[in-house]
Motif scaffolding. Structure first.
Motif, PDB file in Angstrom:
ATOM      1  N   GLU A   1      -0.859  -4.045 -11.338  1.00  0.00           N
ATOM      2  CA  GLU A   1      -2.181  -4.005 -11.967  1.00  0.00           C
ATOM      3  C   GLU A   1      -2.970  -2.788 -11.496  1.00  0.00           C
ATOM      4  O   GLU A   1      -3.579  -2.071 -12.297  1.00  0.00           O
ATOM      5  N   LYS A   2      -2.947  -2.517 -10.200  1.00  0.00           N
ATOM      6  CA  LYS A   2      -3.656  -1.347  -9.665  1.00  0.00           C
ATOM      7  C   LYS A   2      -3.067  -0.049 -10.225  1.00  0.00           C
ATOM      8  O   LYS A   2      -3.798   0.858 -10.618  1.00  0.00           O
ATOM      9  N   LEU A   3      -1.741   0.009 -10.270  1.00  0.00           N
ATOM     10  CA  LEU A   3      -1.082   1.228 -10.745  1.00  0.00           C
ATOM     11  C   LEU A   3      -1.298   1.445 -12.233  1.00  0.00           C
ATOM     12  O   LEU A   3      -1.306   2.583 -12.709  1.00  0.00           O
ATOM     13  N   SER A   4      -1.492   0.372 -12.985  1.00  0.00           N
ATOM     14  CA  SER A   4      -1.687   0.501 -14.434  1.00  0.00           C
ATOM     15  C   SER A   4      -2.977   1.228 -14.783  1.00  0.00           C
ATOM     16  O   SER A   4      -3.149   1.690 -15.911  1.00  0.00           O
ATOM     17  N   GLU A   5      -3.869   1.341 -13.819  1.00  0.00           N
ATOM     18  CA  GLU A   5      -5.118   2.057 -14.048  1.00  0.00           C
ATOM     19  C   GLU A   5      -4.939   3.577 -13.993  1.00  0.00           C
ATOM     20  O   GLU A   5      -5.824   4.330 -14.391  1.00  0.00           O
ATOM     21  N   ILE A   6      -3.796   4.023 -13.492  1.00  0.00           N
ATOM     22  CA  ILE A   6      -3.505   5.461 -13.433  1.00  0.00           C
ATOM     23  C   ILE A   6      -3.020   5.889 -14.814  1.00  0.00           C
ATOM     24  O   ILE A   6      -2.058   5.317 -15.341  1.00  0.00           O
ATOM     25  N   PRO A   7      -3.638   6.866 -15.440  1.00  0.00           N
ATOM     26  CA  PRO A   7      -3.394   7.150 -16.865  1.00  0.00           C
ATOM     27  C   PRO A   7      -1.937   7.364 -17.265  1.00  0.00           C
ATOM     28  O   PRO A   7      -1.518   6.887 -18.320  1.00  0.00           O
TER      29      PRO A   7
ATOM     30  N   ASN B   1       0.829  -1.200   0.000  1.00  0.00           N
ATOM     31  CA  ASN B   1       0.000   0.000   0.000  1.00  0.00           C
ATOM     32  C   ASN B   1       0.869   1.257   0.000  1.00  0.00           C
ATOM     33  O   ASN B   1       0.546   2.244  -0.674  1.00  0.00           O
ATOM     34  N   GLU B   2       1.983   1.220   0.737  1.00  0.00           N
ATOM     35  CA  GLU B   2       2.899   2.359   0.736  1.00  0.00           C
ATOM     36  C   GLU B   2       3.503   2.571  -0.647  1.00  0.00           C
ATOM     37  O   GLU B   2       3.640   3.716  -1.107  1.00  0.00           O
ATOM     38  N   LEU B   3       3.849   1.478  -1.317  1.00  0.00           N
ATOM     39  CA  LEU B   3       4.379   1.597  -2.676  1.00  0.00           C
ATOM     40  C   LEU B   3       3.321   2.156  -3.619  1.00  0.00           C
ATOM     41  O   LEU B   3       3.611   3.019  -4.455  1.00  0.00           O
ATOM     42  N   TYR B   4       2.099   1.666  -3.486  1.00  0.00           N
ATOM     43  CA  TYR B   4       1.022   2.164  -4.338  1.00  0.00           C
ATOM     44  C   TYR B   4       0.830   3.664  -4.137  1.00  0.00           C
ATOM     45  O   TYR B   4       0.750   4.431  -5.111  1.00  0.00           O
ATOM     46  N   GLU B   5       0.760   4.100  -2.895  1.00  0.00           N
ATOM     47  CA  GLU B   5       0.542   5.515  -2.610  1.00  0.00           C
ATOM     48  C   GLU B   5       1.719   6.366  -3.074  1.00  0.00           C
ATOM     49  O   GLU B   5       1.532   7.501  -3.534  1.00  0.00           O
ATOM     50  N   HIS B   6       2.921   5.818  -2.983  1.00  0.00           N
ATOM     51  CA  HIS B   6       4.121   6.530  -3.454  1.00  0.00           C
ATOM     52  C   HIS B   6       4.043   6.781  -4.954  1.00  0.00           C
ATOM     53  O   HIS B   6       4.163   7.923  -5.416  1.00  0.00           O
ATOM     54  N   PHE B   7       3.822   5.732  -5.712  1.00  0.00           N
ATOM     55  CA  PHE B   7       3.782   5.874  -7.168  1.00  0.00           C
ATOM     56  C   PHE B   7       2.578   6.704  -7.612  1.00  0.00           C
ATOM     57  O   PHE B   7       2.676   7.482  -8.573  1.00  0.00           O
ATOM     58  N   LYS B   8       1.467   6.552  -6.928  1.00  0.00           N
ATOM     59  CA  LYS B   8       0.269   7.332  -7.249  1.00  0.00           C
ATOM     60  C   LYS B   8       0.540   8.822  -7.042  1.00  0.00           C
ATOM     61  O   LYS B   8       0.185   9.657  -7.890  1.00  0.00           O
ATOM     62  N   ALA B   9       1.187   9.163  -5.946  1.00  0.00           N
ATOM     63  CA  ALA B   9       1.491  10.564  -5.661  1.00  0.00           C
ATOM     64  C   ALA B   9       2.459  11.143  -6.693  1.00  0.00           C
ATOM     65  O   ALA B   9       2.308  12.296  -7.125  1.00  0.00           O
ATOM     66  N   VAL B  10       3.429  10.346  -7.097  1.00  0.00           N
ATOM     67  CA  VAL B  10       4.372  10.808  -8.125  1.00  0.00           C
ATOM     68  C   VAL B  10       3.636  11.039  -9.438  1.00  0.00           C
ATOM     69  O   VAL B  10       3.844  12.061 -10.111  1.00  0.00           O
TER      70      VAL B  10
END
Length: 298
Positions: A151-157, A115-124
């Motif tokens: 897979e979750k991160l791939s949904e971010i455009p 979850n920390e990795l997801y939030e990190h990449f999402k914020a970037v």
């Protein structure tokens, strides 16, 4: 947006005897690789010694590469830092300098949850308006980006791809399987020996350290695959095995740089303390380079 495909060298960082950066040779190497047919350039990646360069040096390297490339191929910039805020700051600097694509490595040293990795990449991704390729290399960072998180991160455009350097083909295969439904999402191999198999599984190529030594040979793996010449592509992929076998003599980055130096290019050594190749390793490299030259590898 530049297409994320092909064989992209993680271009080495030439250095002088005092370990300062040799920018003139960096320009020559960029042209050498582009002239050989590579499909992009990735300065200060792992083979570019990103781990030992200052942030100011990285930005100057990027400035020089963008200037020398002149739009001929896409330029990837590795802007991942341990902290989210620093990563966003470096990413926006790279954008201002003209990078086409960002490569964001997972944070290192401290253990991070998924979850920390997801939030990190999402914020970037939210903090910089550029296409982003995730970079999974758990042996160096201590943090793995799981297929579920990719897979979750791939949904971010603007997260448009992932490079897998785990060496675990099944992990890379799961990246491909889990993101196949996302149009335009690319999976790249960070292991030079798996580039063809990545392509055959539905990936789009690889970021390759060995392309510093054999840029034309490595680039042809992708070109032959696209042309449908699978058997020839397989033979070319197999041809780098003897070189890869020399990696046992030291850090792969050090071996690659020593090999390019032996080919006659004044790229210098890696920065200390990661700069030693034993005499046995140098002799093995000389033998492999001579044998491969006779086979026409370049």
């Amino acid at each position: 947006m530049a297409e994320i495909k092909g064989v992209i060298p993680a271009i080495l960082t030439p250095m002088n005897e005092d370990e300062s950066i040799n920018y003139d040779e960096l320009r020559r190497q960029a042209n050498r690789l582009i002239d050989a047919g590579v499909h992009g350039l990735f300065p200060f990646g792992t083979n570019g010694e990103a781990y030992i360069l200052s942030e100011a040096e990285k930005m100057e390297i990027l400035k020089v590469i963008v200037d020398e490339v002149g739009g001929r191929v896409p330029v990837y910039a590795g802007t991942g830092c341990i902290g989210t805020k620093d990563t966003i700051e470096q990413s926006n600097k790279a954008k201002d300098l003209g990078a086409d694509i960002l490569s964001i490595i997972s944070p290192s040293f401290a253990k991070a949850s998924q979850n920390e990795l997801y939030e990190h990449f999402k914020a970037v991704a939210e903090g910089v308006d550029m296409p982003i390729v995730l970079y999974n290399i758990p042996a160096r960072t201590g943090n793995v980006i799981t297929p579920e998180t990719v897979e979750k991160l791939s949904e971010i455009p603007n997260i448009v791809g992932v490079k897998d350097s785990s060496g675990n083909f099944d992990n890379m295969l799961q990246y491909i399987e889990r993101t196949r439904h996302v149009e335009g999402f690319s999976v790249l191999s960070g292991n030079d020996s798996l580039i063809l198999w990545n392509l055959m599984a539905g990936g789009t190529g690889g970021i390759a350290g060995c392309a510093n030594i054999y840029p034309a040979t490595m680039a042809s793996i992708y070109d032959l695959y696209v042309a449908g010449e699978l058997e020839t592509a397989r033979k070319v992929q197999d041809s780098i095995r003897s070189l890869r076998n020399t990696f046992k003599y030291g850090n792969p980055n050090t071996i690659v740089k020593a090999a390019v130096e032996l080919l006659g290019y004044p790229v210098g050594k890696c920065r200390a303390p990661f700069n030693q190749v034993p005499d046995q390793g140098i002799e093995a490299l000389k033998k492999v380079l001579e044998e491969n030259a006779a086979l026409g590898m370049s």
